[in-house]
Design an enzyme around this catalytic site. Structure first.
Site: not given
Ligand code: MRU
Length: 355
Positions: A49-50, A92, A245, A255-256
């Site tokens: 993830r990320g 995703r 993201d 973002n998250k």
């Molecule tokens: O759901 P996730 O854990 O994939 O979400 C990740 C994030 O929101 C990160 O902040 C984003 O992907 C940037 S990672 C460098």
């Protein structure tokens, strides 16, 4: 193992290995992805993830999913690549690096086919795909390193820094996006004091950010998401750093979930809010944040996943968006691998992307 030795995706001995991030911080375990379903499942369940790490996984994932093709017809191979790419892209929706990397893998085939005037073999095509996947990984590592330098230029020794979710080394090929300046600062004696939001419901801040920073000897304090306001009011936070993201053309950044609330609080307390966005995450085809698809996940993640017993009454209704959009007006600066971008974002992001 040291943090920088723990890559989220490795391609060794012809095998695609994924660090299973759902098992952190307790276990550092790699699993092998052998099929397209393995790759899809690993992305969907956040084993990898990320946004940038998802892009890296998409590159290798597409390659390992099609390399078993035994035909000799390029047309058949190209069709398989297209279908597999579409399938992986459905894992995703929000992180644009997924479709960005898949498109890039397809484009390399189309360009080579055109150049070879129909003379490209399936074996050549497979080789090109592996090379492109490697390139995506290497470029991301370089990009994170550069973002670290640009990010550090905005920070001062001894600062208190709040971060949300995990945009660290395991969310990228290496170093992270918004955690890259923190690692670089550590090398240069900056002595930052980092506050990590736990990041409900999947706890990326608690399980991943506090794990990687603590393992690297960085001063990190874990807080619950609803404690961000008090640490700001206490005067402990000098800057907020977060990942992204997908950034729309006008500078709105997904973002998250919870990021936009932190940005609004930062504005209220007069604290700069920095979003770290590699150019691979800037999507000029998405005009504004309202056009970014937001992933909705199962309610069980909220009331069941981390508990022995359900923490909500039977039959409760839930709403579990995985991301939110921070309006560009709350973003002090966007840090990319090409430099620091300031408003007006609708003009300056386009300029940067087209440079
Ligand atoms: O759901 P996730 O854990 O994939 O979400 C990740 C994030 O929101 C990160 O902040 C984003 O992907 C940037 S990672 C460098």
């Amino acid at each position: 193992m040291k943090v920088f030795d723990i890559a989220p995706v490795r391609f060794i001995d012809d095998k695609m290995m994924i660090l299973d991030q759902t098992r952190l911080p307790g276990e550092e375990v790699y699993i092998e992805a052998q099929t397209k379903e393995d790759v899809w499942e690993a992305i969907y369940h956040l084993k990898v993830r990320g946004a940038p790490a998802i892009g890296v996984a998409a590159g290798y994932g597409l390659y390992i999913s099609v390399r078993g093709y035994e035909g000799r017809e390029m047309e058949g191979f190209r069709k398989l690549v297209r279908e597999t790419s579409e399938y992986l892209n459905s894992s995703r929706p929000t992180a644009v690096n997924l479709s960005w990397a898949l498109k890039r893998m397809e484009r390399v085939l189309d360009e080579a086919t055109e150049k070879a005037g129909g003379g490209l073999t399936v074996e050549d095509a497979k080789g090109l795909m592996l090379a492109e996947a490697e390139k995506i990984r290497i470029e991301d590592e370089e990009s994170c390193r550069a973002m670290g330098e640009y990010g550090l230029s905005l920070l001062k020794p001894g600062m208190g820094i709040l971060t949300h979710c995990n945009a660290g080394t395991i969310a990228t090929a290496k170093y992270g996006t918004c955690l890259a300046p923190i690692y670089l600062g550590k090398e240069r004696g900056y002595d930052f004091k980092v506050f990590a939001d736990e990041t409900r419901p999947l706890l990326q801040g608690a399980r991943l950010t506090s794990w990687e920073l603590h393992k690297s000897g960085i001063d990190v304090t874990l807080i619950c998401d609803n404690m961000a306001s008090i640490v700001m009011k206490n005067g402990w936070i000098d800057a907020v750093v977060v990942g992204c993201d997908r950034m729309a053309a006008n500078g709105d950044g997904a973002n998250k979930i919870g990021t936009s609330g932190v940005a609004i609080l930062a504005k209220e307390y007069g604290i700069p809010f920095y979003m770290f966005v590699p150019t691979s995450t800037i999507d000029l085809d998405t005009p504004t944040g309202d056009d970014i698809p937001i992933e909705l996940r199962k309610g069980e993640e909220i009331y069941q996943m981390w508990y022995e017993k359900n923490m909500a009454p039977e039959g409760i209704k839930t709403y579990n968006p995985s991301f939110d959009v921070t309006d560009h007006k709350y973003i002090t600066a966007v840090i990319t691998e090409k430099g620091v971008v300031r408003p007006p974002y609708d003009v300056n992001l386009r300029k940067l992307k087209n440079e």
